[in-house]
Enzyme design. Sequence first.
Site, short mmCIF file in Angstrom:
data_model
loop_
_atom_site.label_atom_id
_atom_site.label_comp_id
_atom_site.label_asym_id
_atom_site.label_seq_id
_atom_site.Cartn_x
_atom_site.Cartn_y
_atom_site.Cartn_z
N ARG A 210 49.72 112.53 7.11
CA ARG A 210 49.15 114.04 7.12
C ARG A 210 47.53 113.61 6.93
O ARG A 210 46.33 114.18 7.50
CB ARG A 210 49.97 115.31 6.64
CG ARG A 210 50.61 115.56 6.90
CD ARG A 210 51.15 117.30 6.99
NE ARG A 210 51.91 117.41 4.91
CZ ARG A 210 52.99 117.14 5.03
NH1 ARG A 210 53.96 117.18 6.40
NH2 ARG A 210 53.79 117.09 3.82
N PHE A 234 56.99 116.24 17.74
CA PHE A 234 57.61 117.17 17.36
C PHE A 234 57.40 117.80 16.25
O PHE A 234 56.75 117.54 15.17
CB PHE A 234 58.92 115.63 16.00
CG PHE A 234 59.62 115.12 17.71
CD1 PHE A 234 60.56 115.14 18.13
CD2 PHE A 234 58.79 113.49 18.26
CE1 PHE A 234 61.28 114.60 19.24
CE2 PHE A 234 59.23 112.52 18.77
CZ PHE A 234 60.61 112.99 19.49
N SER A 257 61.13 121.23 20.12
CA SER A 257 62.01 121.88 21.07
C SER A 257 62.42 123.33 20.57
O SER A 257 63.33 124.07 20.91
CB SER A 257 63.30 120.80 20.92
OG SER A 257 63.50 120.65 20.19
N CYS A 346 62.14 108.10 10.15
CA CYS A 346 62.91 108.49 9.45
C CYS A 346 64.09 107.62 8.57
O CYS A 346 65.40 108.68 7.80
CB CYS A 346 62.66 110.18 8.64
SG CYS A 346 63.28 111.06 10.03
N1 SAH Z 1 56.51 116.27 12.42
C1 SAH Z 1 57.19 117.49 11.40
C2 SAH Z 1 58.43 116.95 11.11
C3 SAH Z 1 59.30 117.11 12.55
S1 SAH Z 1 61.20 117.31 11.67
C4 SAH Z 1 56.20 117.85 9.85
O1 SAH Z 1 55.22 117.21 9.37
O2 SAH Z 1 56.93 118.60 9.40
C5 SAH Z 1 61.46 117.50 13.56
C6 SAH Z 1 61.42 118.81 14.94
O3 SAH Z 1 62.21 117.83 16.23
C7 SAH Z 1 62.30 119.48 14.49
O4 SAH Z 1 60.79 120.46 14.40
C8 SAH Z 1 62.82 119.28 15.54
O5 SAH Z 1 63.25 120.77 16.36
C9 SAH Z 1 62.69 118.90 16.42
N2 SAH Z 1 63.35 118.44 17.86
C10 SAH Z 1 64.10 117.51 18.22
N3 SAH Z 1 64.66 117.53 18.70
C11 SAH Z 1 63.34 117.03 20.15
C12 SAH Z 1 63.47 116.85 21.11
N4 SAH Z 1 64.06 115.70 21.37
N5 SAH Z 1 61.88 117.40 21.59
C13 SAH Z 1 61.34 118.50 21.34
N6 SAH Z 1 61.50 118.29 19.94
C14 SAH Z 1 62.87 118.23 19.13
#
Ligand code: SAH
Length: 403
Positions: A210, A234, A257, A346
């Site tokens: 970040r 995401f 999502s 991850c």
């Molecule tokens: N980048 C974030 C953490 C990601 S966690 C951070 O730094 O805080 C993963 C996220 O992906 C979750 O919020 C989940 O709702 C979302 N997610 C999972 N599958 C998805 C998809 N196919 N399309 C969009 N979002 C998705």
Amino acid sequence: MIDVILKKGKEKSLLRRHPWIYDTAVQKTLGCAQPGETVRVVSADGRPLGLGAYSPSSTLRVRMWSFDASVDVDDSLFLRRRIEAAIEAREALLSRTNARRLIFGEADGIPGLIVDDYDGWLVTQFQSAGAERRRDEIVSILMDAAQAKGIFDRSDAATRSREGLKPHVGVLAGKEAPQLIEVVEDGVRYGVDVRVGHKTGFYIDQRESRLAAQRIAADFLERTGRGLRALNCFCYTGGFSLALMKGGAQEVVSVDSSAEALARAQANAALNGFDDARMQWVEADVFGCLRKMREEGQTFDLVILDPPKFASSHYHVERAARAYKDINLNGMRLLRTGGRLLTFSCSGAIDVDLFQKIVAGAVFDAGRTAWAVERFGAGSDHPLLMTYPEGEYLKGLDLLMRD
Ligand code: SAH
């Protein structure tokens, strides 16, 4: 104390100080040890190798407390020393953030125990029979050693069932945490919901990435005189989106999502006073969204891909690799020359080499040339214990698109 005798040759990993013993390595257990009870581990030729916590229902049969069988690991002082050492090692981070991982299981010599600190509110995950058995002791030491306001347990991860443990969520000690805990990381404010959030509420492990995103946005502004246009896929509660805004991004499009995650992200943006008009929140599936944006002819200066764990185990690596390649290919197609792709995985089952190969495959298929100008991993509060490579799960690349 009950002895666990290993099969011939199965002492090798232990002699290299790897903390796990699988059920398949055990020749016999001389007695009926309770879940989490301390056992002595002995080689086939009778040599004591150390002491560990027994887990009768897990394939991970013993997790080691000590490789010296003469240490009194059941003494509370043993735990206290490990906990204090773990807390001390994270002290320097306080100058940047009040959201830190205080205890990272095996890496801190307390297998299966996760403790995160949000502004003095601790959140625990007891993921092994050994940690669970000593829960009360751990909680009382933590309250004192970390000067905690309260301890909230989020032992609801699926991994607990493998240890024969039921899920548990609730206050363990001290005051009950507020509905939202406000944390500040590198100048950005986030509201964290420790009751229902992913992991213990926040992706603490992405701190360094970040900050890198914040710096990239700031450098871009300084170099070009305009703020960059970014896409954060995401986005969850807005971690990277807010870091980019803090760095001076002109426009950030965030995709997830989950409507709840997006609502929290938007509230977090407001908490920082960021200009709403420069932030777009899109509730969509990233796989479809990236294709749609390409059809629309959208382009970005920076794309972030930080998906959930696509491979939950070695059995899922192939399918996960295809998913990683898909988003990386379609993500970089939205980047102009000179654009940046911050891409992460991850999944512990996908190691650094494999991830690099997958991303390289995407670069090739896109017909582009790219440089990896930086590599990312979890922050210093998630240290990699060199004798326990399984502890490394998060990896990322900063790609500069050369053409
Ligand atoms: N980048 C974030 C953490 C990601 S966690 C951070 O730094 O805080 C993963 C996220 O992906 C979750 O919020 C989940 O709702 C979302 N997610 C999972 N599958 C998805 C998809 N196919 N399309 C969009 N979002 C998705």
